[in-house]
Structures are given as structure tokens and as C-alpha cells.
Design an enzyme around this catalytic site. Structure first.
Site, PDB file in Angstrom:
ATOM      1  N   ARG A   1      73.693  17.109  83.050  1.00 18.41           N
ATOM      2  CA  ARG A   1      74.657  17.822  82.283  1.00 18.41           C
ATOM      3  C   ARG A   1      74.263  17.150  80.586  1.00 18.41           C
ATOM      4  O   ARG A   1      73.725  16.437  80.265  1.00 18.41           O
ATOM      5  CB  ARG A   1      76.082  17.256  82.579  1.00 18.41           C
TER       6      ARG A   1
ATOM      7  N   HIS B   1      70.991  27.022  82.124  1.00 13.29           N
ATOM      8  CA  HIS B   1      71.600  26.451  83.278  1.00 13.29           C
ATOM      9  C   HIS B   1      71.361  27.468  84.673  1.00 13.29           C
ATOM     10  O   HIS B   1      72.352  27.910  85.250  1.00 13.29           O
ATOM     11  CB  HIS B   1      73.295  26.485  83.063  1.00 13.29           C
TER      12      HIS B   1
HETATM   13  C1  OXD Z   1      76.680  22.504  89.583  1.00 13.10           C
HETATM   14  C2  OXD Z   1      75.683  23.040  88.762  1.00 13.10           C
HETATM   15  O1  OXD Z   1      77.498  21.790  89.334  1.00 13.10           O
HETATM   16  O2  OXD Z   1      75.058  24.227  89.102  1.00 13.10           O
HETATM   17  O3  OXD Z   1      76.686  22.806  90.792  1.00 13.10           O
HETATM   18  O4  OXD Z   1      75.604  22.710  87.532  1.00 13.10           O
END
Ligand code: OXD
Length: 331
Positions: free
Chosen positions: A243, A291
Site C-alpha cells: 500500500r 495498481h
Molecule cells: C487488494 C488489492 O486489496 O488489489 O486486493 O489491492
């Protein structure tokens, strides 16, 4: 075996077909609706699936990605919430799921192999110096011979959940010396492991390519700051597939500018999509991707949700399910 009386009491409590509401926010509901309907049928569950449209349906379960607060006010009969992702930081930050309502997240569900593939590609790019080849300088044809380092760099993975383990395993298979760090001590055959704040410094000190696969929690937010980067060997690389909030952006940029770090490959950001004015876009040592390291495969994810829902319907307590979210810990 449950008596017929107990079974009919349970059925009376949870009328059939079970109603499930699907709130997917930024994800398109279509593919999910189909995959979930298929998985519920395969699990023998009698289910009516509604895409959330603001009207109550008397749902007993919700399958969500960034759901609106109104959903929980409108559906007071919910028994559990299934998160359409492995990370629940965004869901918990919204603080919309009533206290006491269990949240179950995805565990791997086909994402771990994909994230490992992304990381291995980034490793190959670093070790083969692939950036020298694209785009080809004007008019050039042919390649310059370049020496490459024989010893593979030491890879360190932060976070030893399903994703971190898959990354470790894949990197080890390609011959990288690997180590992992987790909040609590873990033993993994063939892997050097470190734990807790005491283990972080030696872990960073041996790590030439740092891969962040941590969930975002109160403990992991801002963990990778200038102090952390200063502990890593000069010229180390960072890959972030966890993250964005775990990295302090300014400190990362400063470490890259000073030459302390050689590169950063970032798939996740504090704000997504990454704002147009963010310096990551134009920094020569930073690669940004949107992402995409671990796309959530509909089939396996829906299968996992159906299996968990079937367990709940059999009376298994939510906290015994894989993926049960301990809100105090944050994942
Ligand atoms: C998840 C993501 O949380 O793809 O699955 O970031």
C-alpha cells in the site's frame, strides 16, 4: 448432525433464497455478478443476488468494494460483509461497517501468483538493466555490451501473508537470497526471517531489493521513511506492491535524489489514481504502474466467497474463517 428441528429453526431464521447485495463502487458489477452467481450455484447455495441500487432488499450478506454508508443503514439484517480484495484499509478507513458485523477479506484468491510475477519482472528489470534498452536511442541499432553483476541481489520481503510468501518463493526459485520480515516471528524453511521493530534494522541492513507487501495498518503507515532508507545498503532498490501509505513519498524521493536508493517501482500510492502533479510521474528513477500487480480474478475470488458463506451458513463462526478481519489489527 443437526436435528431436523434445529435445521428448520435455522432456515426460519435465515429465509431462502438468501439475499445478497453486491456493491462494487469503482469495479464494474457485471463480471462479479456472473462469477458470484456461478460460484453460489456450484456451492449449492440458494441465493438471490442484487446489485446495490440504493434500495433495501432484506440482504443477509453484502459483497463489497468501497461500499456507501447508506447500504448498512438500509440493510440491518446483514450477517457478514465480504470484501472484494485482500486489503481492507480503505474499507476500515471509511468506517461504514457497523461494529460487530464480521468482515471477511480475500486471501490470495489467485492474486499471490500474479503479484509474485510482477515482482519477478521488476527484479529481472533491475538485474538485467533492462532500462538501457527502451526506448532505443535515436538511430541506434545494436546493443552495447554491459557487464552484469553475477551475484543476485539480496531480496527482502516486508509482510509474510499470502502475497509476501508467494513473492519469497518465486524470488528464491530464481536464485535470489531471500529474507522476510513480519510483525510476529515466523519460521519458513530456507528463508531468513526477522520480526518486530527489533528485527527491522538488521532486515533492512541486509536488503538490496526491498519489496513491500504489507497491509496498511496503524503500525505499517509511514514505516518506510528516511530512517528506514538510511539503514539499507547504498544503491538499494524499492518495489511497492503493498500500500502507498507505508512509504513516506518525500523521504523516498530524497533517498533517490541522494543516490542512497537506485530505483523505485511503485504499483500503489497514497492517493489513487496517482495525481497528475505528483513528482513520481517524472522522476527518472521511479516507475509507476496503476495498481495492476495483482488483478483480482473473478472466478477464484467468487469461489472463495461462496465457500466462506457456505461455512457461515453451516454455523461456523466468522472469526474461524480464513480472511476474517480483526479490526483491532487492521487486516
Ligand atoms: C487488494 C488489492 O486489496 O488489489 O486486493 O489491492
Amino acid at each position: 448432525m443437526a436435528s431436523i428441528e434445529a435445521q428448520s429453526r435455522r432456515l426460519a431464521r435465515f429465509p431462502r433464497p438468501m439475499k445478497i447485495t453486491l456493491a462494487t463502487a469503482t469495479m464494474s458489477p457485471e463480471g462479479w455478478r456472473e462469477a458470484l452467481a456461478h460460484a453460489f450455484a456450484a456451492a449449492g447455495l440458494d441465493v438471490e443476488l442484487h446489485a446495490w441500487d440504493g434500495r433495501p432488499t432484506g440482504a443477509t450478506y453484502a459483497v463489497v468494494w468501497l461500499p456507501p454508508a447508506e447500504l448498512f443503514a438500509a440493510e440491518p439484517g446483514l450477517r457478514a460483509v465480504f470484501n472484494l480484495g485482500a486489503g481492507v484499509d480503505a474499507l476500515l478507513a471509511r468506517d461504514v461497517v457497523p461494529a460487530g458485523l464480521p468482515i471477511v477479506r480475500l486471501v490470495d484468491a489467485g492474486m499471490a501468483t500474479k503479484i509474485a510475477e510482477y515482482v519477478c519482472f521488476a527484479l529481472a528489470r533491475i538485474t538485467r538493466g533492462l532500462d538501457r534498452f527502451a526506448p532505443a536511442p535515436h538511430g541506434s541499432r545494436g546493443w552495447q555490451a554491459a557487464s552484469s553483476r553475477e551475484e543476485p541481489p539480496r531480496v527482502g520481503v516486508l509482510g509474510l501473508g499470502a502475497m509476501g510468501l508467494a513473492i519469497l518463493e518465486a524470488a528464491a526459485r530464481f536464485g535470489y537470497p531471500v529474507a522476510g520480515w513480519s510483525r510476529r516471528p515466523r519460521r519458513i524453511a530456507g528463508v531468513e526471517t526477522f520480526a518486530d521493530s527489533a528485527g527491522l534494522e538488521p532486515f533492512l541492513g541486509r536488503t538490496e531489493v526491498l519489496v513491500n507487501a504489507l497491509p496498511l495498518t496503524g503500525e505499517t503507515r509511514d514505516l518506510l521513511d528516511r530512517h528506514a532508507f538510511a539503514r539499507m545498503p547504498r544503491g538499494a532498490h524499492v518495489i511497492n506492491v503493498g500500500r502507498g501509505g507505508t512509504i513516506v513519498d518525500e523521504d523516498l524521493l530524497a533517498a533517490l535524489d541522494e543516490g542512497r536508493l537506485a530505483s523505485a517501482t511503485l504499483d500503489v500510492f497514497r492517493v489513487e489514481p496517482l495525481p497528475a502533479e505528483h513528482p513520481f510521474w517524472s522522476h527518472p528513477k521511479v516507475t509507476v504502474t496503476p495498481h495492476l500487480a495483482a488483478p483480482t480474478p473473478h472466478g477464484p475470488a467468487a469461489g472463495q466467497i461462496a465457500a466462506a458463506l457456505a461455512q457461515l451458513e453451516k454455523g461456523v463462526p466468522a472469526h474461524e474463517l480464513p480472511g476474517y478481519v480483526d479490526r483491532a489489527v487492521g487486516y
